[in-house]
Design a protein around this motif. Structure first.
Motif, mmCIF file in Angstrom:
data_model
loop_
_atom_site.group_PDB
_atom_site.id
_atom_site.type_symbol
_atom_site.label_atom_id
_atom_site.label_comp_id
_atom_site.label_asym_id
_atom_site.label_seq_id
_atom_site.Cartn_x
_atom_site.Cartn_y
_atom_site.Cartn_z
ATOM 1 N N GLU A 5 -21.101 29.129 -8.565
ATOM 2 C CA GLU A 5 -20.520 28.413 -9.705
ATOM 3 C C GLU A 5 -21.602 28.039 -10.710
ATOM 4 N N LYS A 6 -22.770 27.652 -10.194
ATOM 5 C CA LYS A 6 -23.879 27.287 -11.085
ATOM 6 C C LYS A 6 -24.378 28.504 -11.853
ATOM 7 N N ILE A 7 -24.537 29.620 -11.160
ATOM 8 C CA ILE A 7 -24.982 30.849 -11.827
ATOM 9 C C ILE A 7 -23.990 31.206 -12.931
ATOM 10 N N HIS A 8 -22.713 31.173 -12.607
ATOM 11 C CA HIS A 8 -21.663 31.516 -13.583
ATOM 12 C C HIS A 8 -21.710 30.578 -14.795
ATOM 13 N N ARG A 9 -21.784 29.275 -14.531
ATOM 14 C CA ARG A 9 -21.793 28.301 -15.627
ATOM 15 C C ARG A 9 -22.991 28.511 -16.545
#
Length: 143
Positions: A5-9
């Motif tokens: 989720e962090k990578i995506h954000r």
């Protein structure tokens, strides 16, 4: 928030499509999506490369502190042991305090980091930093 989720954000914040970012990393867009959706966990060398391409601290990607009060208090217990933090009461508020004299460089680095965090959080509240700038600062911060 999980690593995917962090990578995506952060990828979206940086304006990269999945295809563009996957190409930067030298992997397929399918592999990137598997990381982002949590179907695969990137190994440390890939985390380091993702962090380098996104210009963030690898630790900010790897940290997953859980999502409830039980997880949070146990993390605080670990910080108590690692940095000699102690809960104290100031007025009606319980705060965490570092020892008056530092026993090692990590305690001193943590104290400096906390001061930096305080200043940036204050700047956010005073509208001197935008929420996006504040989040970007946290993602890239190194103590």
């Amino acid at each position: 928030m999980k690593i995917g989720e962090k990578i995506h954000r952060i990828r979206k914040e940086r304006g990269y499509t999945a295809e563009q970012f996957a190409e930067m990393l030298g992997i397929s867009a399918v592999s990137l999506r598997k990381y982002e959706y949590g179907e695969r966990m990137p190994k440390d060398p890939m985390i380091a490369e993702i962090a380098r391409c996104l210009e963030v601290n690898p630790s900010s990607l790897k940290s997953d502190w859980g999502s409830d009060a039980n997880d949070a208090i146990h993390i605080l217990f670990e910080l108590e042991e690692a940095f000699c933090l102690e809960p104290i009461k100031v007025g009606g508020t319980v705060v965490l305090a570092l020892p008056e004299s530092f026993e090692n460089e990590d305690q001193e680095a943590l104290a400096r980091a906390l001061h930096h965090w305080y200043r940036n959080n204050r700047d956010l509240k005073d509208d001197e930093l935008t929420r996006d700038e504040y989040i970007a600062w946290k993602d890239s911060f190194r103590a």
